[in-house]
Design an enzyme around this catalytic site. Structure first.
Site, PDB file in Angstrom:
ATOM      1  N   ALA A  25     109.930  14.304  25.051  1.00 28.49           N
ATOM      2  CA  ALA A  25     110.154  15.255  23.958  1.00 28.49           C
ATOM      3  C   ALA A  25     110.425  16.670  24.424  1.00 28.49           C
ATOM      4  CB  ALA A  25     108.948  15.249  23.018  1.00 28.49           C
ATOM      5  N   ASN A  26     110.484  16.897  25.725  1.00 24.25           N
ATOM      6  CA  ASN A  26     110.669  18.257  26.217  1.00 24.25           C
ATOM      7  C   ASN A  26     112.124  18.695  26.209  1.00 24.25           C
ATOM      8  OD1 ASN A  26     110.249  16.242  28.597  1.00 24.25           O
ATOM      9  ND2 ASN A  26     111.670  17.778  29.381  1.00 24.25           N
ATOM     10  N   GLY A  28     116.570  17.512  25.062  1.00 19.72           N
ATOM     11  CA  GLY A  28     117.554  16.602  24.508  1.00 19.72           C
ATOM     12  C   GLY A  28     117.157  15.973  23.187  1.00 19.72           C
ATOM     13  N   GLY A  30     114.879  13.748  22.486  1.00 19.45           N
ATOM     14  CA  GLY A  30     113.442  13.724  22.234  1.00 19.45           C
ATOM     15  C   GLY A  30     112.946  15.030  21.654  1.00 19.45           C
ATOM     16  N   SER A 152     120.825   1.195  24.071  1.00 17.69           N
ATOM     17  CA  SER A 152     122.053   1.943  24.335  1.00 17.69           C
ATOM     18  C   SER A 152     123.244   1.035  24.084  1.00 17.69           C
ATOM     19  CB  SER A 152     122.073   2.415  25.797  1.00 17.69           C
ATOM     20  OG  SER A 152     123.369   2.806  26.199  1.00 17.69           O
ATOM     21  N   TYR A 177     121.320   0.117  34.933  1.00 21.52           N
ATOM     22  CA  TYR A 177     121.059   0.854  33.693  1.00 21.52           C
ATOM     23  C   TYR A 177     121.323  -0.044  32.494  1.00 21.52           C
ATOM     24  CZ  TYR A 177     121.415   4.112  29.830  1.00 21.52           C
ATOM     25  OH  TYR A 177     121.235   4.732  28.622  1.00 21.52           O
TER      26      TYR A 177
END
Length: 305
Positions: A25-26, A28, A30, A152, A177
């Site tokens: 959450a720090n 982008g 989030g 994604s 990924y």
């Protein structure tokens, strides 16, 4: 509400009295998710590795919503023991209404987690599997609680190398990924099935953010050279948060999958999204479930029925 047209930030209803966990959450998507939930009156736990970055995000949100109810939740998805510690911290909360699994990594060189897992599978899937599993009892205390798992569009053509889950023999960062994002899709598919079979009050939902401009270089490869022109086609971070906000607060189907509805799923208002046939393969989902328990040592406690 504008569900018939698609879900956007202004459709998020009042959330006073509720509590959400948002991982990563720090920054982008989030950060934008946490910002909107806080503005709607929710308590938000920012699941981040670095205290400084979490506190900076809290300061930014409080500039917009001075009375925001925010707290840092120390969380490192690349360390199962740290995940256990985070889940223990959360147990002190009066309630948890939703766990929004947003954090992840994309296309790094071959790296290992604390327990030695290939980093993309280890962080994007195994860490999410462990955190979700450990928090299910807490979530079950609040009827209507939700688990949101972020996949994604990269999952659509992905395959999991079942004979080399830990990348001991080969490593392609793009393929790994995609495999981790297919694992996310298989996880929420199987989680939903087991939650319902065991009559749990918790709902599992999957989302994807489209292709957000915050991840331009990582997602688009050579196209990043086109800069602002390509950027016009992509989601911004705040719009990339719409599917997660829909899944956490809106009118959704258990086990549903949501993402941007415009331009090939890359951008646009949030709504139902397309998933690959292999993402709904019950045999693969059970295989992943069993492998995840064996690798993490964490058992969700949802027997197959």
């Amino acid at each position: 509400m504008s569900y018939h047209k698609g879900f956007i930030e202004t459709d998020v209803p009042e959330q006073s009295g509720k509590c959400f966990i948002v991982t990563g959450a720090n920054a982008g998507i989030g950060f934008e998710t946490a910002r909107v939930l806080a503005a709607r009156g929710a308590r938000v736990l920012l699941g981040c590795r670095a205290k400084e970055r979490a506190e900076e995000a809290i300061t930014r949100i409080k500039r917009l919503t001075p009375n925001a109810n925010l707290a840092w939740l120390p969380l490192d998805l690349g360390d199962i023991e740290a995940v256990r510690a985070a889940a223990g911290t959360v147990s002190d909360e009066p309630r948890i209404d939703a766990l929004i699994n947003n954090a992840g990594i994309m296309n790094p060189p071959l790296m290992r987690t604390k327990q030695g897992f290939e980093s993309q599978f280890g962080i994007n899937h195994l860490g999410v599997f462990a955190l979700t599993s450990l928090l299910l009892p807490k979530l079950a205390e609040t009827r209507g609680s939700r688990v949101v798992v972020t996949s994604s569009i990269a999952h659509l053509k992905a395959k999991i190398d079942w004979d080399d889950l830990n990348a001991e023999r080969s490593y392609s960062k793009g393929e790994r990924y995609g495999a981790s994002k297919l694992a996310n899709a298989l996880f929420f598919f199987e989680l939903d099935r087991r939650l319902r079979a065991n009559h749990s009050p918790v709902t599992a939902i999957g989302v994807h953010p489209g292709v957000a401009s915050t991840s331009l270089g990582r997602h688009m490869g050579p196209l990043q050279l086109a800069g602002p022109i390509v950027g016009l086609l992509l989601n911004s971070a705040d719009k990339g948060a719409w599917p997660a906000l829909l899944a956490a607060t809106g009118n959704v189907k258990p086990g549903g999958y949501y993402g941007p509805t415009g331009f090939g799923g890359i951008r646009g208002v949030a709504g139902e999204a397309k998933r690959a046939p292999q993402a709904e393969d019950a045999v693969l989902a059970k295989r992943l479930w069993d492998a995840s328990i064996a690798m993490t040592g964490v058992d969700p406690g949802l027997p197959e029925i």
